[in-house]
Structure formats: C-alpha cells, structure tokens
Design a protein around this motif. Structure first.
Motif, PDB file in Angstrom:
ATOM      1  N   LEU A  67      35.974  42.979  36.955  1.00  0.00           N
ATOM      2  CA  LEU A  67      37.332  42.645  37.359  1.00  0.00           C
ATOM      3  C   LEU A  67      37.362  41.230  37.927  1.00  0.00           C
ATOM      4  N   PRO A  68      38.456  40.498  37.715  1.00  0.00           N
ATOM      5  CA  PRO A  68      38.548  39.165  38.330  1.00  0.00           C
ATOM      6  C   PRO A  68      38.676  39.299  39.843  1.00  0.00           C
ATOM      7  N   PRO A  69      38.294  38.260  40.572  1.00  0.00           N
ATOM      8  CA  PRO A  69      38.435  38.303  42.032  1.00  0.00           C
ATOM      9  C   PRO A  69      39.888  38.549  42.434  1.00  0.00           C
ATOM     10  N   LYS A  70      40.080  39.386  43.459  1.00  0.00           N
ATOM     11  CA  LYS A  70      41.429  39.732  43.913  1.00  0.00           C
ATOM     12  C   LYS A  70      42.049  38.635  44.766  1.00  0.00           C
ATOM     13  N   ASN A  71      41.196  37.877  45.451  1.00  0.00           N
ATOM     14  CA  ASN A  71      41.719  36.885  46.388  1.00  0.00           C
ATOM     15  C   ASN A  71      40.724  35.739  46.537  1.00  0.00           C
ATOM     16  N   ALA A  72      41.112  34.747  47.309  1.00  0.00           N
ATOM     17  CA  ALA A  72      40.282  33.550  47.494  1.00  0.00           C
ATOM     18  C   ALA A  72      38.950  33.891  48.150  1.00  0.00           C
ATOM     19  N   GLU A  73      38.950  34.852  49.050  1.00  0.00           N
ATOM     20  CA  GLU A  73      37.713  35.247  49.738  1.00  0.00           C
ATOM     21  C   GLU A  73      36.699  35.832  48.747  1.00  0.00           C
ATOM     22  N   ASP A  74      37.150  36.719  47.872  1.00  0.00           N
ATOM     23  CA  ASP A  74      36.267  37.291  46.842  1.00  0.00           C
ATOM     24  C   ASP A  74      35.751  36.209  45.908  1.00  0.00           C
ATOM     25  N   ARG A  75      36.636  35.281  45.528  1.00  0.00           N
ATOM     26  CA  ARG A  75      36.254  34.212  44.609  1.00  0.00           C
ATOM     27  C   ARG A  75      35.153  33.347  45.217  1.00  0.00           C
ATOM     28  N   LEU A  76      35.343  32.941  46.481  1.00  0.00           N
ATOM     29  CA  LEU A  76      34.332  32.106  47.135  1.00  0.00           C
ATOM     30  C   LEU A  76      33.024  32.862  47.324  1.00  0.00           C
ATOM     31  N   GLU A  77      33.123  34.128  47.710  1.00  0.00           N
ATOM     32  CA  GLU A  77      31.914  34.929  47.898  1.00  0.00           C
ATOM     33  C   GLU A  77      31.153  35.071  46.578  1.00  0.00           C
ATOM     34  N   LEU A  78      31.890  35.250  45.482  1.00  0.00           N
ATOM     35  CA  LEU A  78      31.259  35.361  44.163  1.00  0.00           C
ATOM     36  C   LEU A  78      30.578  34.054  43.769  1.00  0.00           C
ATOM     37  N   LEU A  79      31.248  32.935  43.980  1.00  0.00           N
ATOM     38  CA  LEU A  79      30.658  31.633  43.657  1.00  0.00           C
ATOM     39  C   LEU A  79      29.419  31.356  44.510  1.00  0.00           C
ATOM     40  N   HIS A  80      29.494  31.656  45.810  1.00  0.00           N
ATOM     41  CA  HIS A  80      28.343  31.452  46.698  1.00  0.00           C
ATOM     42  C   HIS A  80      27.172  32.346  46.291  1.00  0.00           C
TER      43      HIS A  80
END
Length: 153
Positions: A46-59
C-alpha cells in the motif's frame, strides 16, 4: 515497533531465538519485505498514508540499504504523486536520481515558483542551499533558453 528474531549471541544448544527490536513500524517493515520478495503471489504494498509513513519508509530503505529495483520503483512512483518541489527535495535527500530528475522536469514544466514555496515545503530543510540554488539556476537557464530560441520569435 516490529521485532525480528535472531539466534542468541551465546554458544548454546538451545533452539530458542531472541527478538531483535526494530524502531520502524509494521507498515514500513511489511512494505520493504513485500518489495524485497517480488513474487506475483504477494499483494502489492500500500502507498504511504501520510508524510510520517513516507519519511519512515524512505529512512528505513536507506538505513537497511534496500536498493533493489522494486523498492526504488515503488519509492520513485510514490514521489511522483507529490507536489514537484516536495518530491524533488525528498529525492535529493534520499539520493533517488531518477525521481529527482523527474521532479526537476515537473518543476520546469509547471513553472513552480521555488522562492515563493520554499518556506512552505518542510522537506527542503534537509536539502543544502547549494542544491536548491542549483535547481533554481537550472530552471532559470531552461526558461532563458526557451524564450531566446529562434522558434519562440
């Protein structure tokens, strides 16, 4: 927080495993594992739900050195859904060359006012001023070339 299991560090005949605590949440670990094991029988992450998930995934992708084609394609594809300046800043920060080039093209095509938006895009905080000035000079050079070419007269 997720836990993975590893063998105990001491020499023992015991078949028990000790948990290793991971700071990342279940969404991030699940997504990276799904992308790592690229089997057709597995569901699409699933795509990230929010900016926090997106940053955590990238990190996490950077931290655990997930650099496979599927992981990069997922990250690049997701960044294309963001505003161009935001996508560019994240792509530069996480060294996603294809995504940074795509975002740069979008910035030029959409005539994004970098100076006006710079304070509103918090992802730019992780980008050096030098890189931001380089983006602005590329945008300016592209516009200059487009308006000074004989085809535009």
């Amino acid at each position: 927080m997720a836990a993975l299991y590893r063998e105990p560090s001491g020499a023992s005949d015991s078949p028990t495993l000790e948990p290793t605590q991971l700071s990342e949440g279940g969404y991030v670990i699940n997504t990276l594992l799904l992308l790592s094991y690229n089997y057709s029988s597995l569901p699409e992450p699933l795509p990230p739900k929010n900016a926090e998930d997106r940053l955590e995934l990238l990190h996490a992708a950077e931290k655990y050195k997930f650099t496979g084609r599927a992981v990069n394609a997922f990250l690049v594809g997701h960044l294309e859904t963001l505003e161009p300046l935001q996508a560019w800043a994240l792509a530069v920060r996480f060294n996603l060359r294809e995504a940074s080039m795509n975002a740069c093209k979008r910035i030029i095509e959409e005539d994004v006012n970098i100076t006006a938006l710079a304070d509103d895009v918090q992802e730019l905080d992780a980008v050096s001023d030098r890189m931001l000035m380089r983006l602005q000079s590329i945008q300016k050079a592209t516009f200059s070339a487009a308006y000074s070419s004989p085809a535009s007269s």
